[in-house]
Design a protein around this motif. Structure first.
Motif, mmCIF file in Angstrom:
data_model
loop_
_atom_site.group_PDB
_atom_site.id
_atom_site.type_symbol
_atom_site.label_atom_id
_atom_site.label_comp_id
_atom_site.label_asym_id
_atom_site.label_seq_id
_atom_site.Cartn_x
_atom_site.Cartn_y
_atom_site.Cartn_z
ATOM 1 N N ILE A 13 1.255 -0.914 -0.201
ATOM 2 C CA ILE A 13 0.025 0.093 -0.333
ATOM 3 C C ILE A 13 0.607 1.343 -0.447
ATOM 4 O O ILE A 13 1.571 1.228 1.177
ATOM 5 N N LEU A 14 1.021 1.818 -1.128
ATOM 6 C CA LEU A 14 1.565 3.129 -1.165
ATOM 7 C C LEU A 14 0.752 4.340 -0.835
ATOM 8 O O LEU A 14 -0.332 3.819 -1.375
ATOM 9 N N ASP A 15 1.300 5.286 -0.191
ATOM 10 C CA ASP A 15 0.640 6.702 0.225
ATOM 11 C C ASP A 15 -0.445 6.210 1.023
ATOM 12 O O ASP A 15 -1.154 7.527 0.788
ATOM 13 N N LEU A 16 -0.398 5.649 2.230
ATOM 14 C CA LEU A 16 -1.300 5.754 3.012
ATOM 15 C C LEU A 16 -1.296 7.219 4.016
ATOM 16 O O LEU A 16 0.001 7.723 4.311
ATOM 17 N N LYS A 17 -2.823 7.451 4.381
ATOM 18 C CA LYS A 17 -2.303 9.248 5.531
ATOM 19 C C LYS A 17 -3.268 9.165 6.541
ATOM 20 O O LYS A 17 -4.176 9.903 7.132
ATOM 21 N N PRO A 18 -2.711 8.037 8.053
ATOM 22 C CA PRO A 18 -3.096 8.141 8.971
ATOM 23 C C PRO A 18 -3.406 8.926 9.783
ATOM 24 O O PRO A 18 -1.992 10.626 9.819
ATOM 25 N N GLU A 19 -3.702 8.905 10.690
ATOM 26 C CA GLU A 19 -3.767 10.080 11.695
ATOM 27 C C GLU A 19 -3.531 9.839 12.730
ATOM 28 O O GLU A 19 -3.922 10.014 14.763
ATOM 29 N N GLY A 59 13.541 2.798 13.572
ATOM 30 C CA GLY A 59 14.356 4.011 13.966
ATOM 31 C C GLY A 59 14.447 3.832 12.454
ATOM 32 O O GLY A 59 14.103 2.857 11.301
ATOM 33 N N GLN A 60 15.544 4.954 11.949
ATOM 34 C CA GLN A 60 15.285 5.876 10.557
ATOM 35 C C GLN A 60 13.976 5.543 10.094
ATOM 36 O O GLN A 60 13.875 5.591 8.747
ATOM 37 N N GLY A 61 12.899 5.871 10.533
ATOM 38 C CA GLY A 61 11.686 5.874 10.093
ATOM 39 C C GLY A 61 10.913 5.117 10.054
ATOM 40 O O GLY A 61 10.253 4.928 8.655
ATOM 41 N N VAL A 62 11.252 3.805 9.861
ATOM 42 C CA VAL A 62 11.268 2.518 10.302
ATOM 43 C C VAL A 62 9.618 2.098 11.538
ATOM 44 O O VAL A 62 10.470 1.451 11.830
ATOM 45 N N ALA A 63 9.526 0.977 10.914
ATOM 46 C CA ALA A 63 8.454 0.298 11.872
ATOM 47 C C ALA A 63 7.886 -1.099 11.874
ATOM 48 O O ALA A 63 7.688 -1.755 10.709
ATOM 49 N N THR A 83 2.213 8.807 3.312
ATOM 50 C CA THR A 83 2.137 9.640 2.427
ATOM 51 C C THR A 83 3.081 11.119 3.771
ATOM 52 O O THR A 83 3.527 12.311 3.189
ATOM 53 N N ALA A 84 3.036 10.596 4.976
ATOM 54 C CA ALA A 84 3.873 11.936 5.829
ATOM 55 C C ALA A 84 4.041 11.066 6.731
ATOM 56 O O ALA A 84 3.514 10.314 7.279
ATOM 57 N N PRO A 85 5.317 11.636 7.805
ATOM 58 C CA PRO A 85 5.735 10.313 8.423
ATOM 59 C C PRO A 85 5.070 10.891 10.103
ATOM 60 O O PRO A 85 4.035 11.663 9.587
ATOM 61 N N CYS A 86 4.461 9.882 10.822
ATOM 62 C CA CYS A 86 3.306 9.217 11.681
ATOM 63 C C CYS A 86 4.452 9.293 12.943
ATOM 64 O O CYS A 86 5.292 8.479 13.033
ATOM 65 N N PRO A 87 4.096 9.752 13.915
ATOM 66 C CA PRO A 87 4.704 9.892 15.520
ATOM 67 C C PRO A 87 4.348 8.048 15.808
ATOM 68 O O PRO A 87 3.462 7.233 15.560
ATOM 69 N N PHE A 88 5.396 7.208 16.382
ATOM 70 C CA PHE A 88 4.959 6.514 16.336
ATOM 71 C C PHE A 88 6.361 5.765 17.967
ATOM 72 O O PHE A 88 6.426 4.423 17.963
ATOM 73 N N GLU A 89 6.786 6.227 18.052
ATOM 74 C CA GLU A 89 7.173 6.366 19.701
ATOM 75 C C GLU A 89 9.132 4.543 18.918
ATOM 76 O O GLU A 89 9.694 4.058 20.045
ATOM 77 N N ALA A 90 10.022 5.269 18.339
ATOM 78 C CA ALA A 90 10.600 4.613 17.890
ATOM 79 C C ALA A 90 11.824 4.677 18.968
ATOM 80 O O ALA A 90 12.181 5.539 19.199
ATOM 81 N N ILE A 91 12.275 3.731 18.418
ATOM 82 C CA ILE A 91 13.831 3.871 19.293
ATOM 83 C C ILE A 91 14.420 4.810 19.752
ATOM 84 O O ILE A 91 15.341 4.973 20.139
ATOM 85 N N ASP A 92 14.137 5.335 18.240
ATOM 86 C CA ASP A 92 14.814 7.231 17.887
ATOM 87 C C ASP A 92 14.650 8.183 17.421
ATOM 88 O O ASP A 92 14.659 9.221 17.434
ATOM 89 N N ASP A 93 13.059 7.907 18.288
ATOM 90 C CA ASP A 93 12.505 8.771 18.556
ATOM 91 C C ASP A 93 11.503 9.875 17.371
ATOM 92 O O ASP A 93 11.243 10.620 17.471
ATOM 93 N N ARG A 94 11.983 9.092 16.195
ATOM 94 C CA ARG A 94 11.551 9.848 14.840
ATOM 95 C C ARG A 94 10.711 9.118 14.066
ATOM 96 O O ARG A 94 10.617 8.252 14.374
ATOM 97 N N ASP A 95 9.441 10.103 13.525
ATOM 98 C CA ASP A 95 8.190 9.215 12.491
ATOM 99 C C ASP A 95 8.350 8.655 11.897
ATOM 100 O O ASP A 95 9.750 8.154 11.521
ATOM 101 N N VAL A 96 7.979 7.610 12.306
ATOM 102 C CA VAL A 96 8.238 6.777 10.831
ATOM 103 C C VAL A 96 7.260 6.832 9.679
ATOM 104 O O VAL A 96 6.353 7.358 9.502
ATOM 105 N N ASP A 97 7.726 6.263 8.345
ATOM 106 C CA ASP A 97 6.916 6.476 6.823
ATOM 107 C C ASP A 97 7.237 4.840 6.186
ATOM 108 O O ASP A 97 6.092 4.874 5.017
#
Length: 157
Positions: A13-19, A59-63, A83-97
């Motif tokens: 699935i490409l370009d999903l836009k969750p909230e 981390g690095q935007g991956v979950a 479509t845009a990075p989403c907060p995900f509480e990743a190990i590096d605090d980076r949003d996930v895309d």
């Protein structure tokens, strides 16, 4: 077991836009329910329970949200690019895309667990991740995830 045994082109699935993370997990559950026949609410519940143990954001935007699913007969996976990075509480605090959903049968043999490791290794490859962020179709994204020799791709205009 290979990644291609678990994730089909129909599950890219490409370009999903969750909230947010909760909504993302629910949307993944709805898609997985259609493909597996398991109830979406149960899928969302096992994913949420797993996330409470610790974020599956690598981390690095991956979950890689993953869980064992009662009643599931074979492993199931899906790849999603947001479509845009989403907060995900990743190990590096980076949003996930980039997200790979993995559901495993409750009594998973080691070979099922090995596919999780293969997916994680694949998504640690900076070139593969960069290409997945640029890919313009599901077939190419699937090839990038499932083969050792990624195809040449073109970016969407």
């Amino acid at each position: 077991m290979e990644i291609s045994d678990v994730i089909s082109v129909e599950d890219v699935i490409l370009d999903l836009k969750p909230e947010g993370k909760t909504r993302l997990l629910k949307e993944l559950a709805v898609h997985a329910a259609r493909r597996t026949g398991c109830p979406a609410g149960e899928i969302a519940s096992v994913l949420s329970t797993r996330e409470k143990l610790g974020s599956t954001g690598l981390g690095q935007g991956v979950a890689i949200p993953h869980a064992k699913m009662p009643g599931l007969q074979r492993p199931y996976g899906a790849f999603v690019r947001l479509t845009a990075p989403c907060p995900f509480e990743a190990i590096d605090d980076r949003d996930v895309d980039l997200v790979v959903l993995l559901l495993l049968p409750e009594a998973s043999p080691q070979e099922h667990l090995n596919v999780l490791a293969k997916i994680a290794r694949r998504l640690r490859d900076a070139e593969v991740v960069a290409r997945l962020r640029r890919v313009d179709n599901a077939t190419t994204a699937h090839r990038l995830l499932t083969t050792d020799q990624p195809p040449t791709i073109t970016a969407a205009a």
